[in-house]
Every structure is written in C-alpha cells, then in structure tokens.
Scaffold this motif. Sequence first.
Motif, PDB file in Angstrom:
ATOM      1  N   ALA A 107      -4.664  -0.827   0.864  1.00 42.43           N
ATOM      2  CA  ALA A 107      -4.065   0.409   1.362  1.00 42.43           C
ATOM      3  C   ALA A 107      -4.127   1.475   0.276  1.00 42.43           C
ATOM      4  N   ALA A 108      -4.243   2.721   0.683  1.00 42.99           N
ATOM      5  CA  ALA A 108      -4.310   3.843  -0.261  1.00 42.99           C
ATOM      6  C   ALA A 108      -3.088   3.890  -1.177  1.00 42.99           C
ATOM      7  N   TRP A 109      -1.954   3.360  -0.702  1.00 44.59           N
ATOM      8  CA  TRP A 109      -0.716   3.408  -1.473  1.00 44.59           C
ATOM      9  C   TRP A 109      -0.545   2.189  -2.382  1.00 44.59           C
ATOM     10  N   GLY A 110      -1.602   1.328  -2.491  1.00 44.22           N
ATOM     11  CA  GLY A 110      -1.574   0.237  -3.459  1.00 44.22           C
ATOM     12  C   GLY A 110      -1.221  -1.126  -2.903  1.00 44.22           C
ATOM     13  N   GLY A 111      -0.968  -1.236  -1.645  1.00 47.27           N
ATOM     14  CA  GLY A 111      -0.631  -2.520  -1.046  1.00 47.27           C
ATOM     15  C   GLY A 111      -1.797  -3.116  -0.275  1.00 47.27           C
ATOM     16  N   ARG A 112      -1.491  -3.984   0.646  1.00 51.56           N
ATOM     17  CA  ARG A 112      -2.477  -4.604   1.539  1.00 51.56           C
ATOM     18  C   ARG A 112      -1.903  -4.519   2.942  1.00 51.56           C
ATOM     19  N   THR A 113      -2.749  -4.173   3.920  1.00 49.60           N
ATOM     20  CA  THR A 113      -2.235  -3.930   5.262  1.00 49.60           C
ATOM     21  C   THR A 113      -3.234  -4.351   6.330  1.00 49.60           C
ATOM     22  N   ALA A 114      -2.725  -4.584   7.513  1.00 54.92           N
ATOM     23  CA  ALA A 114      -3.517  -4.867   8.711  1.00 54.92           C
ATOM     24  C   ALA A 114      -2.690  -4.383   9.895  1.00 54.92           C
ATOM     25  N   TYR A 115      -3.355  -4.179  11.030  1.00 52.62           N
ATOM     26  CA  TYR A 115      -2.656  -3.766  12.247  1.00 52.62           C
ATOM     27  C   TYR A 115      -3.060  -4.661  13.403  1.00 52.62           C
ATOM     28  N   TRP A 128       1.839  -5.851   2.830  1.00 49.69           N
ATOM     29  CA  TRP A 128       2.433  -6.217   1.552  1.00 49.69           C
ATOM     30  C   TRP A 128       2.510  -4.934   0.746  1.00 49.69           C
ATOM     31  N   ASN A 129       3.703  -4.625   0.286  1.00 46.14           N
ATOM     32  CA  ASN A 129       3.925  -3.441  -0.543  1.00 46.14           C
ATOM     33  C   ASN A 129       4.475  -3.939  -1.872  1.00 46.14           C
ATOM     34  N   PRO A 130       3.791  -3.661  -2.991  1.00 45.52           N
ATOM     35  CA  PRO A 130       4.255  -4.180  -4.277  1.00 45.52           C
ATOM     36  C   PRO A 130       5.623  -3.667  -4.689  1.00 45.52           C
TER      37      PRO A 130
END
Length: 143
Positions: A107-115, A128-130
């Motif tokens: 993710a652009a904000w530093g995490g990992r994402t899926a939808y 996942w957001n650190p």
Amino acid sequence: MVPQRVSLITIGAMDLPNLRAFYQRLGWEETDISSDHYAVFKTAGVLLSLFPIGDLTKDAGVEISKPAEAYAPITFAINVDEPEQVDLTIELIREAGGKILREPSGAAWGGRTAYFADPENNLWELAWNPDSVFDERGAMISF
C-alpha cells in the motif's frame, strides 16, 4: 453528548441465508440469537448483523434500491497483525467464496492490503498497517 462508539453494523441482506453461510464459511462465530431471519456475528469490537433488506427498509422508513450486481458504497475492514496474514487470509476468503477484487499488494501508506466482496457485493478491505494498535480483545484503537 452522543456516545463516541460504534456498537453494531447491520448489512441489509438480499438473501440472508446465503450471506449468513458465507460468513460462517469464514469461520466467524455467531451469537445465540442468529437464525435464517436475522444473524449476528461477533467481532473484536463491533457486532456485525445481517437483516433482510426489506425488513431493514421498513424498520428505517426509507427506500433502498441496490441492484444485486452493484457494490455497496461503504467499505468494512479487517486489520491483521502481520503482513503475511493478508496473503494467508485472502486465500481463506477465496476458498469461502469471496470475490477477490484486489490481490494482496503493498500500500502507498506502507502497509499491505487486499480487497474482496461478499456474495452481495459488500466491500471489505483486508489490511496490515504497521502503525495499528489493538486492545486486548483485538479491536483497533489507533493507527
């Protein structure tokens, strides 16, 4: 002052038994009041309920028209503790019949994402957001 909390989120279901079965396949625990006419699932901080859309519109006194193929204009989120959990969890969701809309990625904000979408096209983010902080129940309290 209005209490600053969200206690219950209700999804208006077009086919409640089918939608309920999807969340059961995810392994989510229901409350004792669940049935084919109203289902409530326990989560870390908010109860998620499924209620027939006709009953919901009648109860609220509004008209809601959502074609079966349309996505709901709201996104729910499941945040996990580790970046690898995004990939592992999205596979479980896929096996349960979820429609994967975005495969796991950075993710652009530093995490990992899926939808993904449930069978009635309600949108969910898996992330996942650190910077996420969870309480002892697993409810997110900040990020």
